[in-house]
Design a protein around this motif. Structure first.
Motif, PDB file in Angstrom:
ATOM      1  N   THR A   1      21.420 -47.467  36.039  1.00  0.00           N
ATOM      2  CA  THR A   1      22.542 -48.256  35.545  1.00  0.00           C
ATOM      3  C   THR A   1      22.922 -49.264  36.626  1.00  0.00           C
ATOM      4  OG1 THR A   1      24.750 -48.143  34.530  1.00  0.00           O
ATOM      5  CG2 THR A   1      24.335 -46.684  36.428  1.00  0.00           C
ATOM      6  N   ILE A   2      23.832 -50.180  36.298  1.00  0.00           N
ATOM      7  CA  ILE A   2      24.252 -51.214  37.251  1.00  0.00           C
ATOM      8  C   ILE A   2      25.710 -50.962  37.638  1.00  0.00           C
ATOM      9  CG2 ILE A   2      24.667 -53.683  37.592  1.00  0.00           C
ATOM     10  CD1 ILE A   2      22.383 -54.197  35.591  1.00  0.00           C
ATOM     11  N   ILE A   3      25.972 -50.803  38.929  1.00  0.00           N
ATOM     12  CA  ILE A   3      27.337 -50.632  39.445  1.00  0.00           C
ATOM     13  C   ILE A   3      27.890 -52.017  39.769  1.00  0.00           C
ATOM     14  CG2 ILE A   3      28.794 -49.535  41.161  1.00  0.00           C
ATOM     15  CD1 ILE A   3      27.315 -47.562  39.365  1.00  0.00           C
ATOM     16  N   LEU A   4      28.961 -52.395  39.082  1.00  0.00           N
ATOM     17  CA  LEU A   4      29.555 -53.723  39.281  1.00  0.00           C
ATOM     18  C   LEU A   4      30.571 -53.734  40.414  1.00  0.00           C
ATOM     19  CD1 LEU A   4      30.117 -54.662  35.529  1.00  0.00           C
ATOM     20  CD2 LEU A   4      28.210 -55.330  37.002  1.00  0.00           C
ATOM     21  N   ALA A   5      31.321 -52.629  40.578  1.00  0.00           N
ATOM     22  CA  ALA A   5      32.335 -52.549  41.635  1.00  0.00           C
ATOM     23  C   ALA A   5      32.738 -51.085  41.796  1.00  0.00           C
ATOM     24  CB  ALA A   5      33.565 -53.394  41.299  1.00  0.00           C
ATOM     25  N   THR A   6      33.311 -50.745  42.945  1.00  0.00           N
ATOM     26  CA  THR A   6      33.781 -49.393  43.211  1.00  0.00           C
ATOM     27  C   THR A   6      35.211 -49.452  43.733  1.00  0.00           C
ATOM     28  OG1 THR A   6      31.538 -48.704  43.759  1.00  0.00           O
ATOM     29  CG2 THR A   6      33.314 -47.258  44.482  1.00  0.00           C
ATOM     30  N   PHE A   7      36.063 -48.544  43.208  1.00  0.00           N
ATOM     31  CA  PHE A   7      37.475 -48.544  43.559  1.00  0.00           C
ATOM     32  C   PHE A   7      37.911 -47.151  43.995  1.00  0.00           C
ATOM     33  CE2 PHE A   7      36.698 -51.780  40.400  1.00  0.00           C
ATOM     34  CZ  PHE A   7      37.376 -52.884  40.866  1.00  0.00           C
ATOM     35  N   ARG A   8      38.935 -47.086  44.819  1.00  0.00           N
ATOM     36  CA  ARG A   8      39.549 -45.807  45.185  1.00  0.00           C
ATOM     37  C   ARG A   8      40.496 -45.335  44.098  1.00  0.00           C
ATOM     38  NH1 ARG A   8      40.723 -41.431  46.025  1.00  0.00           N
ATOM     39  NH2 ARG A   8      41.378 -40.388  47.926  1.00  0.00           N
ATOM     40  N   SER A   9      41.083 -46.277  43.351  1.00  0.00           N
ATOM     41  CA  SER A   9      42.061 -45.967  42.315  1.00  0.00           C
ATOM     42  C   SER A   9      41.418 -46.014  40.933  1.00  0.00           C
ATOM     43  CB  SER A   9      43.232 -46.969  42.375  1.00  0.00           C
ATOM     44  OG  SER A   9      44.017 -46.900  41.211  1.00  0.00           O
ATOM     45  N   GLY A  10      41.615 -44.936  40.149  1.00  0.00           N
ATOM     46  CA  GLY A  10      41.076 -44.908  38.795  1.00  0.00           C
ATOM     47  C   GLY A  10      41.737 -45.924  37.886  1.00  0.00           C
ATOM     48  N   SER A  11      43.051 -46.110  38.031  1.00  0.00           N
ATOM     49  CA  SER A  11      43.758 -47.066  37.179  1.00  0.00           C
ATOM     50  C   SER A  11      43.280 -48.494  37.444  1.00  0.00           C
ATOM     51  CB  SER A  11      45.276 -46.963  37.406  1.00  0.00           C
ATOM     52  OG  SER A  11      45.603 -47.246  38.751  1.00  0.00           O
ATOM     53  N   THR A  12      42.997 -48.808  38.714  1.00  0.00           N
ATOM     54  CA  THR A  12      42.480 -50.142  39.041  1.00  0.00           C
ATOM     55  C   THR A  12      41.113 -50.357  38.414  1.00  0.00           C
ATOM     56  OG1 THR A  12      43.659 -50.086  41.156  1.00  0.00           O
ATOM     57  CG2 THR A  12      41.908 -51.717  40.924  1.00  0.00           C
ATOM     58  N   ALA A  13      40.264 -49.332  38.474  1.00  0.00           N
ATOM     59  CA  ALA A  13      38.934 -49.442  37.871  1.00  0.00           C
ATOM     60  C   ALA A  13      39.028 -49.674  36.369  1.00  0.00           C
ATOM     61  CB  ALA A  13      38.124 -48.178  38.175  1.00  0.00           C
ATOM     62  N   ARG A  14      39.934 -48.935  35.712  1.00  0.00           N
ATOM     63  CA  ARG A  14      40.054 -49.074  34.251  1.00  0.00           C
ATOM     64  C   ARG A  14      40.606 -50.432  33.850  1.00  0.00           C
ATOM     65  NH1 ARG A  14      41.175 -43.625  35.073  1.00  0.00           N
ATOM     66  NH2 ARG A  14      43.417 -43.950  35.283  1.00  0.00           N
ATOM     67  N   LYS A  15      41.425 -51.043  34.721  1.00  0.00           N
ATOM     68  CA  LYS A  15      41.962 -52.375  34.420  1.00  0.00           C
ATOM     69  C   LYS A  15      40.861 -53.440  34.420  1.00  0.00           C
ATOM     70  CE  LYS A  15      46.652 -51.582  36.174  1.00  0.00           C
ATOM     71  NZ  LYS A  15      47.618 -51.897  37.262  1.00  0.00           N
ATOM     72  N   GLU A  16      39.739 -53.149  35.092  1.00  0.00           N
ATOM     73  CA  GLU A  16      38.643 -54.114  35.145  1.00  0.00           C
ATOM     74  C   GLU A  16      37.823 -54.128  33.860  1.00  0.00           C
ATOM     75  OE1 GLU A  16      37.764 -56.266  37.777  1.00  0.00           O
ATOM     76  OE2 GLU A  16      39.803 -55.712  38.346  1.00  0.00           O
ATOM     77  N   ILE A  17      37.979 -53.091  33.034  1.00  0.00           N
ATOM     78  CA  ILE A  17      37.148 -52.960  31.840  1.00  0.00           C
ATOM     79  C   ILE A  17      37.388 -54.087  30.836  1.00  0.00           C
ATOM     80  CG2 ILE A  17      36.600 -51.485  29.862  1.00  0.00           C
ATOM     81  CD1 ILE A  17      35.542 -50.446  32.514  1.00  0.00           C
ATOM     82  N   SER A  18      38.658 -54.343  30.492  1.00  0.00           N
ATOM     83  CA  SER A  18      38.979 -55.348  29.470  1.00  0.00           C
ATOM     84  C   SER A  18      38.483 -56.747  29.824  1.00  0.00           C
ATOM     85  CB  SER A  18      40.488 -55.364  29.200  1.00  0.00           C
ATOM     86  OG  SER A  18      40.885 -54.146  28.609  1.00  0.00           O
ATOM     87  N   PRO A  19      38.740 -57.248  31.066  1.00  0.00           N
ATOM     88  CA  PRO A  19      38.217 -58.582  31.410  1.00  0.00           C
ATOM     89  C   PRO A  19      36.698 -58.668  31.292  1.00  0.00           C
ATOM     90  CG  PRO A  19      39.846 -57.869  33.029  1.00  0.00           C
ATOM     91  CD  PRO A  19      39.575 -56.689  32.149  1.00  0.00           C
ATOM     92  N   LEU A  20      36.004 -57.589  31.675  1.00  0.00           N
ATOM     93  CA  LEU A  20      34.541 -57.600  31.580  1.00  0.00           C
ATOM     94  C   LEU A  20      34.088 -57.627  30.127  1.00  0.00           C
ATOM     95  CD1 LEU A  20      33.680 -55.030  34.398  1.00  0.00           C
ATOM     96  CD2 LEU A  20      33.085 -57.452  34.387  1.00  0.00           C
ATOM     97  N   ARG A  21      34.757 -56.814  29.289  1.00  0.00           N
ATOM     98  CA  ARG A  21      34.372 -56.773  27.879  1.00  0.00           C
ATOM     99  C   ARG A  21      34.677 -58.091  27.167  1.00  0.00           C
ATOM    100  NH1 ARG A  21      34.349 -50.971  25.063  1.00  0.00           N
ATOM    101  NH2 ARG A  21      33.107 -49.918  26.651  1.00  0.00           N
ATOM    102  N   SER A  22      35.709 -58.797  27.631  1.00  0.00           N
ATOM    103  CA  SER A  22      36.010 -60.104  27.038  1.00  0.00           C
ATOM    104  C   SER A  22      34.902 -61.121  27.329  1.00  0.00           C
ATOM    105  CB  SER A  22      37.345 -60.634  27.572  1.00  0.00           C
ATOM    106  OG  SER A  22      37.254 -60.940  28.949  1.00  0.00           O
ATOM    107  N   LYS A  23      34.098 -60.836  28.385  1.00  0.00           N
ATOM    108  CA  LYS A  23      32.963 -61.696  28.720  1.00  0.00           C
ATOM    109  C   LYS A  23      31.674 -61.206  28.062  1.00  0.00           C
ATOM    110  CE  LYS A  23      34.855 -62.636  33.330  1.00  0.00           C
ATOM    111  NZ  LYS A  23      34.631 -62.475  34.786  1.00  0.00           N
ATOM    112  N   GLY A  24      31.793 -60.146  27.233  1.00  0.00           N
ATOM    113  CA  GLY A  24      30.613 -59.617  26.561  1.00  0.00           C
ATOM    114  C   GLY A  24      29.858 -58.579  27.366  1.00  0.00           C
ATOM    115  N   ILE A  25      30.470 -58.072  28.452  1.00  0.00           N
ATOM    116  CA  ILE A  25      29.832 -57.060  29.295  1.00  0.00           C
ATOM    117  C   ILE A  25      30.457 -55.703  28.978  1.00  0.00           C
ATOM    118  CG2 ILE A  25      29.382 -56.307  31.657  1.00  0.00           C
ATOM    119  CD1 ILE A  25      29.731 -59.269  32.488  1.00  0.00           C
ATOM    120  N   THR A  26      29.714 -54.803  28.373  1.00  0.00           N
ATOM    121  CA  THR A  26      30.222 -53.480  28.012  1.00  0.00           C
ATOM    122  C   THR A  26      30.218 -52.600  29.261  1.00  0.00           C
ATOM    123  OG1 THR A  26      29.300 -53.731  25.805  1.00  0.00           O
ATOM    124  CG2 THR A  26      29.970 -51.515  26.462  1.00  0.00           C
TER     125      THR A  26
END
Length: 335
Positions: A251-276
């Motif tokens: 798989t491809i790791i795009l970024a790594t975070f210490r905070s789970g909430s911060t990581a989950r906040k990155e999901i929507s912007p990525l999906r808006s660009k067509g990246i699941t």
């Protein structure tokens, strides 16, 4: 790396495209971060030796008062050859390269690094640090988020200044004395707890790491041992909100975070660009990370081809991860 010439030179010697060389190097840098956090030391041929220096707590008396500085861990770099090189071992164990490819990569990387040092180039190692000219000399500056992780057991300890008695307002001297005693006692108790309980104390401290390439800084620890994937309850189906990665997938790791909430906040912007994208929790010792990942691939070549198609800003610090055991990933929540 931000030095384009360095990437081009590495790609030419390895007979691969620049983007592929960039992705391979990012994978290795992520592995370097994980290795250093796990072992506290690291040697790379062509660079030198990295280690951790433990600095004891300091009490300093100044005209402004008594300053208590808590203990800390400092990342130290020593240039030269010290009879050790971890490059090949890390490339094989953490980046899943074959021994032959790892040896070739290690020799090539050392050659390019030696040349970069002679020319005193600006080199940025994502998540690790940078080599740069500073105060007339060429040296290494550790990434602040990596040093924060090295000091996670001291996270709540800050420098304390105790004012001399003649600086305390007259009306409050009688009340201030017991308070200063309590402050000193609390500092001593805090240091004692850190040394006695170490990691258990660190786990209770909220800590977040943001991204380097976009809003702020990010670490890129590779998840091969000693980093182990967190067990997640299998989801039914595996649709848009979940992804099943089987052992030996990539798989491809795009970024790594210490905070789970911060990581989950990155999901929507990525999906808006067509990246699941999905969140993959993992541990390095007692430290929990939350990686943002995309895609399931049967081989490294397939993953590399997909990485090349990602937008440049998204793929900037991304790297390919080999899956060592079955895991179910989720997008906006963890089960």
């Amino acid at each position: 790396m931000t030095n384009h010439d360095f990437i081009e030179e590495l790609a030419g010697l390895l007979a691969m495209e620049s983007q592929e060389a960039h992705a391979l190097l990012n994978s290795f840098l992520g592995a370097m971060v994980a290795e250093f956090l796990a072992c506290g030391k690291l040697s790379v041929k062509g660079l030198g030796r990295f280690s951790v220096r433990k600095l004891a707590p300091v009490k300093k008396i100044t005209v402004s008062g008594t300053v208590y500085t808590p203990p800390c861990n400092r990342m130290i770099f020593e240039r030269g050859s010290f009879g050790g090189d971890d490059t090949v071992r890390i490339a094989v164990s953490r980046v899943s390269m074959s021994p032959d490819d790892a040896n070739r990569f290690g020799r090539t990387l050392a050659k390019v690094l030696v040349r970069a040092f002679k020319e005193k180039r600006e080199l940025v190692f994502n998540g690790f640090g940078r080599f740069t000219l500073q105060e007339g000399g060429y040296g290494f500056v550790a990434e602040s988020t990596l040093e924060a992780l090295l000091n996670r057991e001291y996270q709540d300890l800050e420098e304390v200044v105790v004012l001399p008695q003649d600086r305390v307002p007259t009306g409050s001297r009688r009340k201030a004395a017991p308070f200063l005693i309590l402050v000193s006692a609390a500092i001593a108790a805090g240091v004692l707890l850190v040394f006695l309980y170490g990691r258990q104390f660190a786990e209770s401290i909220p800590f977040s790491v943001a991204t380097f390439s976009q809003r702020s800084a990010s670490v890129s620890p590779n998840s091969n041992p000693p980093v182990s994937s967190e067990t997640v309850t299998p989801a039914q189906g595996g649709g848009a909100d979940s992804l099943v990665l089987e052992k030996e997938d990539y798989t491809i790791i795009l970024a790594t975070f210490r905070s789970g909430s911060t990581a989950r906040k990155e999901i929507s912007p990525l999906r808006s660009k067509g990246i699941t994208a999905f969140v993959w929790p993992a541990f390095s010792g007692a430290v929990k990370y939350h990686r943002v990942t995309t895609g399931r691939f049967s081989g490294r070549e397939e993953a590399s081809a997909h990485l090349k198609r990602l937008p440049e800003k998204t793929a900037g610090s991304a790297y390919i991860q080999h899956v060592i055991k079955r895991v179910v990933l989720h997008a906006e929540k963890e089960l």
